[in-house]
Scaffold this motif. Sequence first.
Motif, PDB file in Angstrom:
ATOM      1  N   UNK A 161       0.830  -1.211   0.000  1.00 16.78           N
ATOM      2  CA  UNK A 161       0.000   0.000   0.000  1.00 16.78           C
ATOM      3  C   UNK A 161       0.864   1.261   0.000  1.00 16.78           C
ATOM      4  N   UNK A 162       2.082   1.167   0.537  1.00 17.33           N
ATOM      5  CA  UNK A 162       2.997   2.315   0.491  1.00 17.33           C
ATOM      6  C   UNK A 162       3.553   2.530  -0.912  1.00 17.33           C
ATOM      7  N   UNK A 163       3.445   1.511  -1.758  1.00 17.50           N
ATOM      8  CA  UNK A 163       3.903   1.615  -3.145  1.00 17.50           C
ATOM      9  C   UNK A 163       2.791   2.120  -4.058  1.00 17.50           C
ATOM     10  N   UNK A 164       1.574   1.744  -3.736  1.00 17.82           N
ATOM     11  CA  UNK A 164       0.396   2.124  -4.522  1.00 17.82           C
ATOM     12  C   UNK A 164      -0.813   1.846  -3.631  1.00 17.82           C
ATOM     13  N   UNK A 165      -1.561   2.888  -3.295  1.00 16.09           N
ATOM     14  CA  UNK A 165      -2.655   2.772  -2.327  1.00 16.09           C
ATOM     15  C   UNK A 165      -3.926   2.141  -2.880  1.00 16.09           C
ATOM     16  N   UNK A 166      -3.976   1.853  -4.172  1.00 16.18           N
ATOM     17  CA  UNK A 166      -5.172   1.233  -4.749  1.00 16.18           C
ATOM     18  C   UNK A 166      -5.332  -0.181  -4.192  1.00 16.18           C
ATOM     19  N   UNK A 210      -7.674   6.946  -8.756  1.00 14.17           N
ATOM     20  CA  UNK A 210      -7.992   8.091  -7.898  1.00 14.17           C
ATOM     21  C   UNK A 210      -7.673   7.811  -6.435  1.00 14.17           C
ATOM     22  N   UNK A 211      -7.893   6.584  -5.990  1.00 14.31           N
ATOM     23  CA  UNK A 211      -7.544   6.214  -4.611  1.00 14.31           C
ATOM     24  C   UNK A 211      -6.031   6.335  -4.430  1.00 14.31           C
ATOM     25  N   UNK A 212      -5.284   5.843  -5.396  1.00 18.45           N
ATOM     26  CA  UNK A 212      -3.820   5.934  -5.323  1.00 18.45           C
ATOM     27  C   UNK A 212      -3.369   7.400  -5.358  1.00 18.45           C
ATOM     28  N   UNK A 213      -3.996   8.208  -6.202  1.00 16.94           N
ATOM     29  CA  UNK A 213      -3.626   9.615  -6.300  1.00 16.94           C
ATOM     30  C   UNK A 213      -3.821  10.363  -4.988  1.00 16.94           C
ATOM     31  N   UNK A 214      -4.853   9.988  -4.253  1.00 17.68           N
ATOM     32  CA  UNK A 214      -5.144  10.669  -2.989  1.00 17.68           C
ATOM     33  C   UNK A 214      -4.005  10.530  -1.985  1.00 17.68           C
ATOM     34  N   UNK A 215      -3.155   9.538  -2.170  1.00 16.26           N
ATOM     35  CA  UNK A 215      -2.034   9.306  -1.255  1.00 16.26           C
ATOM     36  C   UNK A 215      -0.760  10.039  -1.686  1.00 16.26           C
ATOM     37  N   UNK A 216      -0.800  10.709  -2.838  1.00 14.47           N
ATOM     38  CA  UNK A 216       0.395  11.384  -3.347  1.00 14.47           C
ATOM     39  C   UNK A 216       0.342  12.886  -3.049  1.00 14.47           C
ATOM     40  N   UNK A 217       1.453  13.446  -2.587  1.00 16.66           N
ATOM     41  CA  UNK A 217       1.506  14.896  -2.354  1.00 16.66           C
ATOM     42  C   UNK A 217       1.684  15.637  -3.675  1.00 16.66           C
ATOM     43  N   UNK A 218       1.431  16.923  -3.637  1.00 15.42           N
ATOM     44  CA  UNK A 218       1.698  17.767  -4.809  1.00 15.42           C
ATOM     45  C   UNK A 218       3.201  17.822  -5.058  1.00 15.42           C
ATOM     46  N   UNK A 219       3.569  17.953  -6.323  1.00 15.70           N
ATOM     47  CA  UNK A 219       4.969  18.189  -6.654  1.00 15.70           C
ATOM     48  C   UNK A 219       5.360  19.520  -6.014  1.00 15.70           C
ATOM     49  N   UNK A 220       6.441  19.490  -5.278  1.00 16.26           N
ATOM     50  CA  UNK A 220       6.917  20.691  -4.596  1.00 16.26           C
ATOM     51  C   UNK A 220       6.533  20.739  -3.134  1.00 16.26           C
TER      52      UNK A 220
END
Length: 165
Positions: A20-25, A61-71
């Motif tokens: 899940x730390x690699x991909x939250x989907x 979209x579930x996986x994206x929710x776990x990613x921070x914005x670039x920067x």
Amino acid sequence: MSSLDDFNGEPADRAVQALRACNAAPRFAAELVAGRPYRDVGTLVDRAEEVARALPWEEVLIALAAHPRIGDRPEGDSTEAMSSRTEQSSMSGADDATREALVGGNRRYEERFDHVFLIRASGRSPQEMLAELERRLGNDEETERAEVTGQLAEITALRVRALVS
């Protein structure tokens, strides 16, 4: 986890949690765990990328929710936060103008596509990421979904390789 043997032998629930730390989907971790044992790291990484590329948009979209914005600098000591900090390490050398442009670009992107801008930051300069952000703002919805899914698959593959290396 420190090796492929550890991953292959780990109880399913612990292996899912590590993935899940690699991909939250949820489908991603379930499919990878169901495919164990893997004969070598390359086979596992190839399968991880294949599963990530085949995820339905709702799971992306579930996986994206776990990613921070670039920067953004992710806080905390979770595996995902540490991975993001490492992957975005080139941002520490970004000048103020590039940082400001990324903040504005992220805002425009999120208004246009209603999700975070995702790019494999590892191996890219801040200027390269900004150029990609600007380019992708011109994509239509379908094209951008395909690009996001591809970037997610690349990030996932890097993280899975790190998990078992």
